[in-house]
Design a protein around this motif. Sequence first.
Motif, PDB file in Angstrom:
ATOM      1  N   ASN A 128      -8.146  -6.982  19.263  1.00 29.13           N
ATOM      2  CA  ASN A 128      -7.843  -8.172  18.243  1.00 29.13           C
ATOM      3  C   ASN A 128      -6.679  -8.901  18.968  1.00 29.13           C
ATOM      4  OD1 ASN A 128      -9.720  -7.157  16.436  1.00 29.13           O
ATOM      5  ND2 ASN A 128      -8.311  -5.583  15.562  1.00 29.13           N
ATOM      6  N   GLN A 129      -5.737  -8.299  19.601  1.00 28.42           N
ATOM      7  CA  GLN A 129      -4.764  -8.985  20.127  1.00 28.42           C
ATOM      8  C   GLN A 129      -5.109 -10.002  21.087  1.00 28.42           C
ATOM      9  OE1 GLN A 129      -1.834  -5.990  21.562  1.00 28.42           O
ATOM     10  NE2 GLN A 129      -1.070  -5.556  19.616  1.00 28.42           N
ATOM     11  N   LEU A 130      -5.968  -9.688  22.126  1.00 30.83           N
ATOM     12  CA  LEU A 130      -6.642 -10.268  22.919  1.00 30.83           C
ATOM     13  C   LEU A 130      -7.520 -11.444  22.506  1.00 30.83           C
ATOM     14  CD1 LEU A 130      -7.219 -11.048  25.977  1.00 30.83           C
ATOM     15  CD2 LEU A 130      -9.224  -9.538  25.854  1.00 30.83           C
ATOM     16  N   HIS A 131      -8.143 -11.343  21.405  1.00 32.38           N
ATOM     17  CA  HIS A 131      -8.832 -12.323  20.866  1.00 32.38           C
ATOM     18  C   HIS A 131      -7.913 -13.601  20.060  1.00 32.38           C
ATOM     19  CE1 HIS A 131     -11.306 -14.148  17.666  1.00 32.38           C
ATOM     20  NE2 HIS A 131     -10.559 -13.974  16.884  1.00 32.38           N
ATOM     21  N   GLU A 132      -6.658 -12.896  19.403  1.00 27.35           N
ATOM     22  CA  GLU A 132      -5.620 -14.048  19.035  1.00 27.35           C
ATOM     23  C   GLU A 132      -5.206 -14.789  20.085  1.00 27.35           C
ATOM     24  OE1 GLU A 132      -1.583 -13.687  16.542  1.00 27.35           O
ATOM     25  OE2 GLU A 132      -2.736 -11.943  17.041  1.00 27.35           O
ATOM     26  N   GLN A 133      -5.124 -14.304  21.312  1.00 30.63           N
ATOM     27  CA  GLN A 133      -4.553 -15.250  22.623  1.00 30.63           C
ATOM     28  C   GLN A 133      -5.493 -16.072  22.905  1.00 30.63           C
ATOM     29  OE1 GLN A 133      -2.566 -12.972  25.451  1.00 30.63           O
ATOM     30  NE2 GLN A 133      -2.165 -11.260  23.889  1.00 30.63           N
ATOM     31  N   LEU A 134      -6.804 -15.750  23.226  1.00 26.70           N
ATOM     32  CA  LEU A 134      -8.032 -16.435  23.608  1.00 26.70           C
ATOM     33  C   LEU A 134      -8.288 -17.648  22.722  1.00 26.70           C
ATOM     34  CD1 LEU A 134     -10.129 -13.763  24.998  1.00 26.70           C
ATOM     35  CD2 LEU A 134      -8.317 -15.331  26.099  1.00 26.70           C
ATOM     36  N   CYS A 135      -8.108 -17.293  21.342  1.00 24.26           N
ATOM     37  CA  CYS A 135      -8.232 -18.397  20.437  1.00 24.26           C
ATOM     38  C   CYS A 135      -7.601 -19.716  20.562  1.00 24.26           C
ATOM     39  CB  CYS A 135      -8.264 -17.953  19.044  1.00 24.26           C
ATOM     40  SG  CYS A 135      -9.409 -16.814  18.482  1.00 24.26           S
ATOM     41  N   MET A 136      -6.428 -19.452  21.221  1.00 24.16           N
ATOM     42  CA  MET A 136      -5.755 -20.676  21.543  1.00 24.16           C
ATOM     43  C   MET A 136      -5.939 -21.441  22.851  1.00 24.16           C
ATOM     44  SD  MET A 136      -3.485 -20.922  19.159  1.00 24.16           S
ATOM     45  CE  MET A 136      -2.181 -22.186  19.821  1.00 24.16           C
ATOM     46  N   ALA A 137      -6.364 -20.651  24.146  1.00 19.62           N
ATOM     47  CA  ALA A 137      -6.704 -21.318  25.345  1.00 19.62           C
ATOM     48  C   ALA A 137      -8.109 -21.340  25.459  1.00 19.62           C
ATOM     49  CB  ALA A 137      -6.404 -20.152  26.326  1.00 19.62           C
ATOM     50  N   TYR A 138      -9.105 -20.615  24.595  1.00 20.18           N
ATOM     51  CA  TYR A 138     -10.692 -20.737  24.617  1.00 20.18           C
ATOM     52  C   TYR A 138     -11.223 -20.779  23.493  1.00 20.18           C
ATOM     53  CZ  TYR A 138     -10.328 -20.124  29.927  1.00 20.18           C
ATOM     54  OH  TYR A 138      -9.953 -20.142  31.297  1.00 20.18           O
ATOM     55  N   ARG A 159      -8.330 -13.689  35.469  1.00 22.97           N
ATOM     56  CA  ARG A 159      -8.292 -14.679  36.595  1.00 22.97           C
ATOM     57  C   ARG A 159      -7.991 -16.135  36.139  1.00 22.97           C
ATOM     58  NH1 ARG A 159      -7.153 -15.550  41.640  1.00 22.97           N
ATOM     59  NH2 ARG A 159      -8.642 -16.452  42.871  1.00 22.97           N
ATOM     60  N   TYR A 160      -8.405 -16.345  35.049  1.00 29.21           N
ATOM     61  CA  TYR A 160      -8.245 -17.807  34.428  1.00 29.21           C
ATOM     62  C   TYR A 160      -7.834 -17.644  33.060  1.00 29.21           C
ATOM     63  CZ  TYR A 160     -11.608 -18.343  38.394  1.00 29.21           C
ATOM     64  OH  TYR A 160     -12.269 -18.425  39.599  1.00 29.21           O
ATOM     65  N   PRO A 161      -6.391 -17.462  32.846  1.00 31.01           N
ATOM     66  CA  PRO A 161      -5.872 -17.158  31.615  1.00 31.01           C
ATOM     67  C   PRO A 161      -5.898 -18.462  30.693  1.00 31.01           C
ATOM     68  CG  PRO A 161      -4.104 -17.441  33.191  1.00 31.01           C
ATOM     69  CD  PRO A 161      -5.578 -17.157  34.008  1.00 31.01           C
ATOM     70  N   SER A 162      -6.218 -19.632  31.298  1.00 27.16           N
ATOM     71  CA  SER A 162      -6.179 -20.897  30.572  1.00 27.16           C
ATOM     72  C   SER A 162      -7.374 -21.752  31.370  1.00 27.16           C
ATOM     73  CB  SER A 162      -4.970 -21.530  30.551  1.00 27.16           C
ATOM     74  OG  SER A 162      -4.618 -22.199  31.738  1.00 27.16           O
ATOM     75  N   PRO A 163      -7.830 -22.820  30.643  1.00 26.87           N
ATOM     76  CA  PRO A 163      -9.001 -23.651  31.201  1.00 26.87           C
ATOM     77  C   PRO A 163      -8.146 -24.469  32.500  1.00 26.87           C
ATOM     78  CG  PRO A 163      -9.234 -24.000  28.953  1.00 26.87           C
ATOM     79  CD  PRO A 163      -7.807 -23.098  29.191  1.00 26.87           C
ATOM     80  N   ILE A 164      -6.947 -24.638  32.403  1.00 25.35           N
ATOM     81  CA  ILE A 164      -6.391 -25.530  33.594  1.00 25.35           C
ATOM     82  C   ILE A 164      -6.672 -24.751  34.868  1.00 25.35           C
ATOM     83  CG2 ILE A 164      -3.982 -24.478  33.580  1.00 25.35           C
ATOM     84  CD1 ILE A 164      -4.691 -28.049  33.876  1.00 25.35           C
ATOM     85  N   HIS A 165      -6.891 -23.750  35.025  1.00 27.32           N
ATOM     86  CA  HIS A 165      -7.101 -22.835  36.233  1.00 27.32           C
ATOM     87  C   HIS A 165      -8.498 -22.942  36.881  1.00 27.32           C
ATOM     88  CE1 HIS A 165      -3.566 -20.267  34.669  1.00 27.32           C
ATOM     89  NE2 HIS A 165      -3.244 -20.904  35.714  1.00 27.32           N
ATOM     90  N   LEU A 166      -9.501 -23.459  36.025  1.00 21.22           N
ATOM     91  CA  LEU A 166     -10.953 -23.825  36.164  1.00 21.22           C
ATOM     92  C   LEU A 166     -11.129 -25.213  36.812  1.00 21.22           C
ATOM     93  CD1 LEU A 166     -12.820 -22.026  32.957  1.00 21.22           C
ATOM     94  CD2 LEU A 166     -12.640 -21.239  35.520  1.00 21.22           C
ATOM     95  N   GLY A 210       2.493 -25.481  25.061  1.00 20.98           N
ATOM     96  CA  GLY A 210       2.818 -24.006  24.928  1.00 20.98           C
ATOM     97  C   GLY A 210       1.422 -23.259  25.588  1.00 20.98           C
ATOM     98  N   GLU A 211       0.627 -24.080  26.163  1.00 17.25           N
ATOM     99  CA  GLU A 211      -0.466 -23.115  26.713  1.00 17.25           C
ATOM    100  C   GLU A 211      -0.048 -22.394  27.767  1.00 17.25           C
ATOM    101  OE1 GLU A 211      -4.676 -24.244  29.031  1.00 17.25           O
ATOM    102  OE2 GLU A 211      -3.919 -25.431  27.007  1.00 17.25           O
ATOM    103  N   PRO A 212      -0.449 -21.166  28.292  1.00 22.24           N
ATOM    104  CA  PRO A 212      -0.072 -20.376  29.181  1.00 22.24           C
ATOM    105  C   PRO A 212      -0.641 -21.310  30.508  1.00 22.24           C
ATOM    106  CG  PRO A 212      -1.902 -19.298  28.218  1.00 22.24           C
ATOM    107  CD  PRO A 212      -1.337 -20.523  27.199  1.00 22.24           C
ATOM    108  N   GLY A 213       0.013 -21.482  31.400  1.00 22.83           N
ATOM    109  CA  GLY A 213      -0.267 -21.993  32.551  1.00 22.83           C
ATOM    110  C   GLY A 213       0.149 -21.491  33.910  1.00 22.83           C
ATOM    111  N   CYS A 214       0.777 -20.302  33.834  1.00 22.91           N
ATOM    112  CA  CYS A 214       1.054 -19.511  35.184  1.00 22.91           C
ATOM    113  C   CYS A 214       0.503 -18.350  35.141  1.00 22.91           C
ATOM    114  CB  CYS A 214       2.542 -19.109  34.666  1.00 22.91           C
ATOM    115  SG  CYS A 214       3.997 -20.345  34.600  1.00 22.91           S
TER     116      CYS A 214
END
Length: 384
Positions: A128-138, A159-166, A210-214
Amino acid sequence: MGEITIENKPAQFHKLTRKVSRYVTEGKTPVYGLENAYGYGRTLAVWLLEKGCIVKDCIVKDVNTALSYAQRKSVPMYQKSDSYDAEAVALVLINKLPDAIPDDKYWTLSQLVNRRDNISVHQQRLKNQLHEQLCMAYPSYKKFFEDIGRPTPLYFFGRYPSPIHLHGKSAEELAGELRPVSHNNCSTKRADRTLELVKSRRGNLPRLPGEPGCRHQRPGGGFGALYRVQMKEVEAAIEAMLPNFNCTLMTMPGIDIATAANLLSEIGNIDRFPNANKLAKFAGIAPVNFSSAGKGKDVCPKQGNRRLQAIFYFLAIQMVQVASSGTARHLVFLEYYLRKQEEGKNKPQALICIARRLVNIVYGMLKNHTEFREPERRTGEETV
């Protein structure tokens, strides 16, 4: 006649037996009534049975907490104290009660089942915690990964925590990277669809405030890895224990190792129940009649083992399931389920009727160590 308070540890138990021995004259046998003999009282029960040669011949009885509670409530002035609790247990002992037999293998299995349930709860919490984080990035991640707890999505989001890495990643490269993780289940077409879904949601993949980019901020990194290892260890221990019970429940469709272990841990030794009706009453599945002067009705009981009732209820749901192709998992149970609805019962009531039949089947399999046999299906005068 006497009273003593001791700590619940073996080093103190001899004080109790020494106190009791003062009242044990010739021709008398001490009877120990333990409330919750399979929980907090289990240590004392095991000690008394193992040290029987020291404390002479003694009888250890299991006092149901509901009986001692009813005894406390039966007096004009309700009381609640340790001293009166002990007196209430002693008064209940006048009735015929079962001997306390804390079988180690059932107790050990119940501990493993509880551990497995706790690990499952923690895994769901992390999911559930992972779902909450992914709703912001994906925001649309469920369109390309339905279950984020699987190895492939965990690797992808780690490997790709945010779409910027794709950015700049081609479908062929992504498919080649995910193919070993997914056991060759990720095609180029699927990878291309994933990239298109991400691009359609984010355009040219800009970074949001605020999107994770690192790289070190990975929503999927280390998700439940320790719990997955622990779950495998617990399930292996459960599977290794089941042969000790000579259990044949796994021969019944719908019952896997986890379900069989849950049933055994909740039922315990089947010899405790003289017939299937007693087991159904213990599980809270048998109806209770409330009537007076010949008038009344059968109602669903509020007592019983709710965990065991839930196991039988969800097992009944599996028995009446129909595949997308229209094929029934168990035609006999499905016909019985539909017949009960035609008689005027609603769906939950009809499922309880099936659960009651399952109690009979499980009881017979545990009692006689027989394998599951499909029930006979009657159509008119024919029997299939």
